[in-house]
Design a protein around this motif. Structure first.
Motif, short mmCIF file in Angstrom:
data_model
loop_
_atom_site.label_atom_id
_atom_site.label_comp_id
_atom_site.label_asym_id
_atom_site.label_seq_id
_atom_site.Cartn_x
_atom_site.Cartn_y
_atom_site.Cartn_z
N UNK A 358 -17.92 15.60 0.29
CA UNK A 358 -16.89 16.13 -0.60
C UNK A 358 -16.49 15.14 -1.67
N UNK A 359 -16.41 13.86 -1.31
CA UNK A 359 -15.95 12.88 -2.28
C UNK A 359 -16.93 11.71 -2.35
N UNK A 360 -17.92 11.82 -3.23
CA UNK A 360 -18.86 10.70 -3.33
C UNK A 360 -18.20 9.45 -3.89
N UNK A 361 -17.15 9.64 -4.69
CA UNK A 361 -16.37 8.49 -5.18
C UNK A 361 -14.92 8.74 -4.83
N UNK A 362 -14.21 7.65 -4.53
CA UNK A 362 -12.77 7.77 -4.28
C UNK A 362 -12.08 6.91 -5.34
N UNK A 363 -11.22 7.52 -6.17
CA UNK A 363 -10.55 6.74 -7.21
C UNK A 363 -9.53 5.81 -6.55
N UNK A 364 -9.58 4.54 -6.93
CA UNK A 364 -8.69 3.55 -6.31
C UNK A 364 -7.88 2.80 -7.36
N UNK A 365 -6.81 2.18 -6.93
CA UNK A 365 -5.98 1.36 -7.82
C UNK A 365 -5.42 0.21 -7.00
N UNK A 366 -5.06 -0.87 -7.69
CA UNK A 366 -4.49 -2.01 -6.98
C UNK A 366 -3.06 -1.67 -6.56
N UNK A 367 -2.72 -2.05 -5.33
CA UNK A 367 -1.40 -1.74 -4.80
C UNK A 367 -0.85 -2.98 -4.11
N UNK A 368 0.39 -3.27 -4.39
CA UNK A 368 1.06 -4.35 -3.65
C UNK A 368 2.27 -3.75 -2.95
N UNK A 369 2.36 -3.93 -1.65
CA UNK A 369 3.45 -3.34 -0.88
C UNK A 369 4.78 -3.92 -1.32
N UNK A 565 -3.13 -8.55 3.46
CA UNK A 565 -3.04 -7.08 3.38
C UNK A 565 -1.61 -6.64 3.12
N UNK A 566 -0.66 -7.35 3.73
CA UNK A 566 0.74 -6.93 3.60
C UNK A 566 1.38 -7.45 2.32
N UNK A 567 0.95 -8.61 1.85
CA UNK A 567 1.69 -9.27 0.77
C UNK A 567 0.95 -9.45 -0.54
N UNK A 568 -0.33 -9.11 -0.59
CA UNK A 568 -1.08 -9.30 -1.85
C UNK A 568 -1.67 -7.99 -2.31
N UNK A 569 -1.96 -7.89 -3.64
CA UNK A 569 -2.49 -6.61 -4.15
C UNK A 569 -3.83 -6.25 -3.49
N UNK A 570 -3.95 -4.99 -3.12
CA UNK A 570 -5.18 -4.49 -2.46
C UNK A 570 -5.54 -3.15 -3.10
N UNK A 571 -6.83 -2.83 -3.05
CA UNK A 571 -7.28 -1.54 -3.58
C UNK A 571 -6.97 -0.44 -2.58
N UNK A 572 -6.30 0.61 -3.03
CA UNK A 572 -6.05 1.77 -2.17
C UNK A 572 -6.38 3.04 -2.97
N UNK A 573 -6.62 4.17 -2.30
CA UNK A 573 -6.86 5.41 -3.05
C UNK A 573 -5.65 5.72 -3.95
N UNK A 574 -5.90 6.16 -5.18
CA UNK A 574 -4.78 6.42 -6.11
C UNK A 574 -3.82 7.46 -5.55
#
Ligand SMILES: Nc1ncnc2c1ncn2[C@@H]1O[C@H](COP(=O)(O)OP(=O)(O)OP(=O)(O)O)[C@@H](O)[C@H]1O
Length: 580
Positions: A358-369, A565-574
């Motif tokens: 269904x999803x050959x690509x997953x759009x991601x963005x940088x996220x910082x909690x 993972x908790x404190x630095x920017x990480x790629x997550x699905x948009x």
């Protein structure tokens, strides 16, 4: 207009209240000095028997003394008006005017013009020509997308742009802007811009022909509302792709191969079939061709149905990995050996409708909690026997006030000394089954006739308390937990080489379906193979990979990965970052 009289504070010598005098008085003290000098001179003249009255008259009527008194009067006036400069460079301006005046030997007419010019400058400088804009609404969402309003005047020329429709979302995009055309010359419409409205008509969900009809029926001014193309889009590849094995690519040499889990920076999506992308972290400045999402999806479907052998192989891999994973589990996870979810999953993953298709690509963005938000859920996965459980237990033992695992549910009877909610949530079989029907379990299974399971409520409970929730699950359970609320960070615990396993696992014990608590013997090659199989199948879901070689080193590494993972920017699905 170019002066400012600076007030300074002085104290009276008699301790009377503070008084303010201006620098004019300082100027005046100079005048008084001169005058006292004059009085001295007059006194000496009187002493030498000179006609004093005459001398005094001459001195007091001297032009320089009059000039000094005029300056004094002016300074007093400045003190009253308190003028301040309109421009920081006013003194420079006054100097320029002065030079101009000298150089041109200005006549009185010219002097009048200059004065008029300066007074015009002053009145212009005093006026506020800024447009008065209404204040922004307070409840504007932070991630509100900037909308551009473009107004083009229609003449007999074509617009010079083409549009395309995203078949999944129904959104209309500017596909191409023709060089030199009306849209191009406006400089305001670009390929990839999302078209929201044309002359007040929302176009989302319309067919391209219907949008063209709106444009054809419009006369004079056409008003477009567009969300500008953000430029680069970042995608995580959920499938493997090799251009050299793709007969449909226009130029295989320009193609870019990628594997599941690779991070791609998509720099051009203007073509419906072929996008341009770079792999991150990118060394190459030149982008390569990759199939668009819709193109890749249709390719996959075609291939899937054309190759029954591949489907069979896929089933086989599923059953092999199930068989391998069913062999080794230790006591804590004993109930998983007959996991229902696992059996169901191994059937559903064979279907062409599986998520990878269904999803050959997953759009991601940088996220910082943000610090005030719950911690991200930490998921550990690894081949059975690799040490996932050991690492999780050590982490919690090291810092029980930070890390915690969810309390599992069970139907087994409570034993003396146990408390419901501490070791387990002890529940009836009926309640357990009710929870299963309501999809409350991440995983559940049966051991010795009793049901065991980890519920999403138990995970929420740990996170609500401000702790970091650590769970170890079978990899096919990851999908169930990939939600916006939990934003899981998945760590794959990888097996080192069989040689290193042999060296490090001398004292290790394993539990299989057949032998309880036996020592590792010749399982190392099998363990490494199972680890490789798992990585190959699920790596698109892994955020980090940790090799469990030396136990102490692995523990330290695990702590640092979790902190990042908790404190630095990480790629997550948009989709996890969007506000509804
Ligand atoms: N790095 C290591 N060095 C030495 N021994 C280890 C290491 N990691 C784990 N072990 C030992 O290996 C054995 C299996 O580990 P563990 O129970 O954590 O495996 P697991 O991946 O959770 O598999 P299972 O689910 O079957 O229990 C345990 O005896 C554990 O103490």
């Amino acid at each position: 207009m170019f002066w400012k009289v600076t007030d300074i504070e002085i104290k009276s010598p008699l301790n009377s209240p503070t008084v303010f005098v201006s620098t004019c008085f300082l100027a005046f003290s100079g005048v008084t000095d001169i005058l006292s000098g004059v009085v001295d001179d007059v006194g000496q003249a009187v002493g030498r028997n000179i006609d004093g009255a005459q001398l005094l008259y001459e001195l007091l009527s001297a032009p320089w003394l009059r000039s000094l008194l005029k300056i004094y009067e002016c300074l007093l006036q400045f003190q009253r008006l308190s003028p301040s400069p309109f421009l920081p460079y006013a003194s420079g301006l006054s100097h320029e005017v002065h030079i101009l005046h000298i150089n041109t030997h200005s006549t009185s007419t010219q002097a009048g013009m200059e004065e008029a010019l300066l007074s015009t400058h002053d009145s212009v400088a005093q006026s506020d020509y800024e447009p008065v804009l209404p204040p922004l609404p307070d409840d504007l969402p932070d991630d509100e997308e900037a909308m551009r309003i473009v107004c083009l005047v229609k003449n007999n020329q074509p617009l010079g742009a083409t549009i395309r429709r995203n078949e999944e979302t129904g959104e209309i995009y500017i596909a191409r802007v023709i060089h030199g055309g009306l849209a191009d010359r406006s400089g305001l419409l670009h390929s990839g811009d999302l078209l929201v409205e044309v002359n007040g008509n929302p176009v989302g969900g319309l067919e391209p022909e219907e949008v063209i009809q709106i444009l054809t029926n419009s006369h004079g001014t056409i008003l477009f509302k567009v969300i500008p193309n953000p430029g680069q889009v970042y995608m995580k590849a959920m499938v493997d792709y090799c251009p050299l094995q793709d007969a449909s690519i226009p130029c295989p040499d320009a193609g870019m191969a990628f594997s599941r889990g690779d991070l791609l920076e998509v720099v051009d999506q203007s073509d419906a079939h072929w996008w341009q992308a770079r792999k991150l972290p990118c060394a190459a400045s030149c982008a390569g061709l990759i199939p668009s999402a819709s193109m890749l999806k249709s390719k996959q479907k075609e291939q899937w149905w054309r190759q029954p052998l591949q489907r069979f192989a896929h089933d086989l891999i599923n059953s092999i990995s199930w068989f391998l994973s069913a062999g080794f589990r230790r006591s804590f996870r004993l109930w998983r050996r007959t996991s229902y979810r696992k059996r169901r999953q191994s059937c559903t993953t064979c279907s062409p409708n599986s998520n990878a298709l269904n999803t050959p690509y997953e759009e991601v963005a940088l996220y910082q909690r943000p610090p005030q938000e719950n911690h991200r859920l930490i998921i550990l996965v690894g081949a059975p026997g690799v040490g996932v459980n050991e690492l999780r237990k050590r982490l919690i033992k090291l810092n029980p006030s930070t890390f915690q695992s969810p309390v599992p549910h069970t139907t087994r009877p409570i034993r003396p000394g146990e408390q419901s909610g501490t070791e387990y949530h002890f529940v009836t079989k009926e309640l357990f089954e009710y929870m299963v029907c309501n999809h409350r379990f991440v995983e559940y299974g049966e051991s010795k006739g009793q049901l065991y399971g980890t519920s999403t409520d138990a995970i929420d409970e740990v996170l609500r308390r401000g702790r970091m929730c650590i769970i170890d699950i079978e990899p096919h359970g990851i999908q169930f937990l990939r939600t916006k609320k939990l934003k899981p960070f998945v760590i794959f615990v990888k097996a080192p080489s069989p040689e290193r396993l042999r060296q490090t696992r001398r004292d290790a014990r394993i539990i299989t379906n057949f032998t309880i608590n036996r020592a590792f013997t010749d399982d190392f090659v099998e363990l490494e193979e199972a680890s490789q199989l798992m990585e190959a199948k699920y790596r698109q879901f892994f955020d980090s990979v940790l090799v469990n070689d030396d136990l102490q080193d692995a523990c330290i590494q695990l702590c640092s990965i979790i902190q990042q993972a908790q404190n630095e920017p990480q790629w997550i699905p948009v989709s996890w970052g969007r506000t509804e």
